[in-house]
Write an enzyme that holds these catalytic residues in place. Structure first.
Site, PDB file in Angstrom:
ATOM      1  N   LYS A 124     -12.146   8.529  -1.993  1.00  0.00           N
ATOM      2  CA  LYS A 124     -11.365   7.371  -1.565  1.00  0.00           C
ATOM      3  C   LYS A 124     -11.735   6.116  -2.358  1.00  0.00           C
ATOM      4  O   LYS A 124     -12.913   5.820  -2.566  1.00  0.00           O
ATOM      5  CB  LYS A 124     -11.600   7.127  -0.074  1.00  0.00           C
ATOM      6  CG  LYS A 124     -10.716   6.066   0.545  1.00  0.00           C
ATOM      7  CD  LYS A 124     -10.970   5.961   2.049  1.00  0.00           C
ATOM      8  CE  LYS A 124     -10.000   5.012   2.717  1.00  0.00           C
ATOM      9  NZ  LYS A 124     -10.236   4.927   4.188  1.00  0.00           N
ATOM     10  N   GLU A 171      -4.036  -8.668   2.506  1.00  0.00           N
ATOM     11  CA  GLU A 171      -3.869  -9.216   3.860  1.00  0.00           C
ATOM     12  C   GLU A 171      -5.018  -8.873   4.800  1.00  0.00           C
ATOM     13  O   GLU A 171      -5.076  -9.385   5.932  1.00  0.00           O
ATOM     14  CB  GLU A 171      -2.552  -8.713   4.467  1.00  0.00           C
ATOM     15  CG  GLU A 171      -2.587  -7.324   5.082  1.00  0.00           C
ATOM     16  CD  GLU A 171      -2.556  -6.167   4.081  1.00  0.00           C
ATOM     17  OE1 GLU A 171      -2.590  -5.005   4.517  1.00  0.00           O
ATOM     18  OE2 GLU A 171      -2.491  -6.438   2.852  1.00  0.00           O
ATOM     19  N   HIS A 198      -4.744  -4.275  -0.396  1.00  0.00           N
ATOM     20  CA  HIS A 198      -4.644  -4.947   0.905  1.00  0.00           C
ATOM     21  C   HIS A 198      -5.168  -6.376   0.870  1.00  0.00           C
ATOM     22  O   HIS A 198      -6.178  -6.692   1.515  1.00  0.00           O
ATOM     23  CB  HIS A 198      -5.422  -4.147   1.956  1.00  0.00           C
ATOM     24  CG  HIS A 198      -4.758  -2.883   2.381  1.00  0.00           C
ATOM     25  ND1 HIS A 198      -3.622  -2.858   3.167  1.00  0.00           N
ATOM     26  CD2 HIS A 198      -5.063  -1.588   2.119  1.00  0.00           C
ATOM     27  CE1 HIS A 198      -3.267  -1.601   3.382  1.00  0.00           C
ATOM     28  NE2 HIS A 198      -4.115  -0.814   2.753  1.00  0.00           N
ATOM     29  N   SER A 225      -8.188   0.336   0.024  1.00  0.00           N
ATOM     30  CA  SER A 225      -8.476   1.430   0.959  1.00  0.00           C
ATOM     31  C   SER A 225      -7.367   2.465   0.847  1.00  0.00           C
ATOM     32  O   SER A 225      -6.348   2.379   1.523  1.00  0.00           O
ATOM     33  CB  SER A 225      -8.574   0.888   2.392  1.00  0.00           C
ATOM     34  OG  SER A 225      -8.835   1.935   3.304  1.00  0.00           O
ATOM     35  N   CYS A 258       0.830  -1.213   0.000  1.00  0.00           N
ATOM     36  CA  CYS A 258       0.000   0.000   0.000  1.00  0.00           C
ATOM     37  C   CYS A 258       0.867   1.266   0.000  1.00  0.00           C
ATOM     38  O   CYS A 258       1.624   1.478  -0.925  1.00  0.00           O
ATOM     39  CB  CYS A 258      -1.009  -0.026   1.141  1.00  0.00           C
ATOM     40  SG  CYS A 258      -2.412   1.091   0.810  1.00  0.00           S
ATOM     41  N   ARG A 311     -15.411   3.582  11.945  1.00  0.00           N
ATOM     42  CA  ARG A 311     -14.528   4.549  12.611  1.00  0.00           C
ATOM     43  C   ARG A 311     -14.756   5.941  12.047  1.00  0.00           C
ATOM     44  O   ARG A 311     -14.891   6.917  12.793  1.00  0.00           O
ATOM     45  CB  ARG A 311     -13.064   4.131  12.403  1.00  0.00           C
ATOM     46  CG  ARG A 311     -12.022   5.096  12.963  1.00  0.00           C
ATOM     47  CD  ARG A 311     -10.674   4.876  12.292  1.00  0.00           C
ATOM     48  NE  ARG A 311     -10.731   5.172  10.864  1.00  0.00           N
ATOM     49  CZ  ARG A 311      -9.852   4.718   9.967  1.00  0.00           C
ATOM     50  NH1 ARG A 311      -8.870   3.918  10.343  1.00  0.00           N
ATOM     51  NH2 ARG A 311      -9.961   5.051   8.691  1.00  0.00           N
TER      52      ARG A 311
END
Length: 308
Positions: free
Chosen positions: A163, A237, A235, A192, A142, A249
């Site tokens: 985003k 992972e 990502h 992300s 990333c 969040r």
């Protein structure tokens, strides 16, 4: 073969519960083989969560791996206890003289900053340069991938209007690549990020080859043969709930954020998301570890010398 991590690392209990094979120091000594030495430079704020995500994938491979956790000196994370860092992490200076078969450099939530504005940028540049002589294969993830391809090749990052956030279909552009062995032609990857690197800039660098790409969110994985480096901009992972945790969040903080793309069933955030990338995440890390095993020198001291 299992992965060797400290028995007292918080990730240990979680991974045992998940069925990941782990190894104690005593058990490792009894095995008459050299474990692969993998370093993890963890730049993420919640280091424990990242440790679990990475160790889960590395530990699922059929080779014995010894994982060393590394941190930068130029930053103190707010979301990880200092005692945890002191107990389980080495500073870069403490591992600088060592050689590693593989080394992972993670992302960090600082992608809207210019690289030179990052407090530990000069230290990170030292680490990037060090990997060319002390690491057999480096996986940059990333923001870590964007920073690395900028450092080595001057490839810039560009801000996105909104985003790139969710689970996106990606295409396998190089089915014959050892890193994509067993991959489908089309597969899901979590994304992300607020920035991107662009194909046109990568295509201008002869040493770089794009392995994965999405029609919607662009380049995902780049391989550099000469430096034996991988640049992963997304990502694979991530846990099943990572994107939902980021979403809620931001919602709780009053930050404007759209629902993650193609993530919650029926776009209903009250429903638990389904993981559609886990198998390819394991494939990717397994392929990377296997390629390291096949090509790294048996003697660690020969890493970076061109000798086998």
């Amino acid at each position: 073969m299992p992965i060797k991590i400290p028995d007292t690392l918080p990730a240990f209990e979680t991974l045992v519960h998940e069925g990941v094979r782990l190894m104690t120091e005593t058990e490792a000594i009894r095995q008459d083989i050299r474990p692969l030495q993998i370093g993890l430079l963890n730049l993420m704020p919640n280091k424990i969560k990242t440790e679990i995500q990475m160790a889960r994938l590395i530990g699922a491979t059929p080779l014995q791996v010894e994982l060393t956790l590394v941190r930068v000196n130029g930053h103190r994370p707010k979301n990880t206890p200092e005692e945890h860092l002191l107990a389980f992490y080495e500073t870069f200076e403490e591992v600088e003289a060592r050689k590693f078969d593989g080394f992972i450099i993670t992302g960090a939530p600082i992608e809207t900053l210019e690289y030179e504005e990052v407090t530990y940028w000069k230290e990170l540049q030292r680490i990037f340069d060090w990997t060319t002589t002390n690491v057999h294969s480096t996986l940059n993830v990333c923001w870590g991938g964007m920073a690395a391809v900028y450092h080595f090749h001057g490839v810039p990052k560009y801000p996105l209007k909104e985003k790139a956030f969710g689970v996106y279909r990606h295409q396998n552009l190089q089915p014959s690549s050892v890193y994509l062995n067993g991959f489908s032609d089309d597969f899901a990857v979590p994304v992300s990020r607020w920035t991107e690197v662009r194909r046109a800039d990568i295509d201008r660098v002869p040493d770089l080859e794009i392995l994965m790409e999405s029609k919607e969110v662009g380049v995902c994985l780049v391989h550099e043969k000469k430096g034996n480096r991988l640049y992963m901009f997304n990502h694979v992972e991530y846990d099943s709930t990572s994107l939902s945790e980021e979403y809620f969040r931001d919602v709780d903080a009053g930050v404007p954020i759209k629902l993650p793309h193609d993530y919650f069933p029926h776009n209903d955030s009250a429903l638990p998301p389904q993981n559609r990338w886990r198998s390819h995440a394991h494939l990717f890390f397994g392929n990377w570890i296997n390629e390291i095993y096949q090509t790294t020198p048996y003697e660690l001291a020969k890493i970076g010398t061109g000798e086998r």
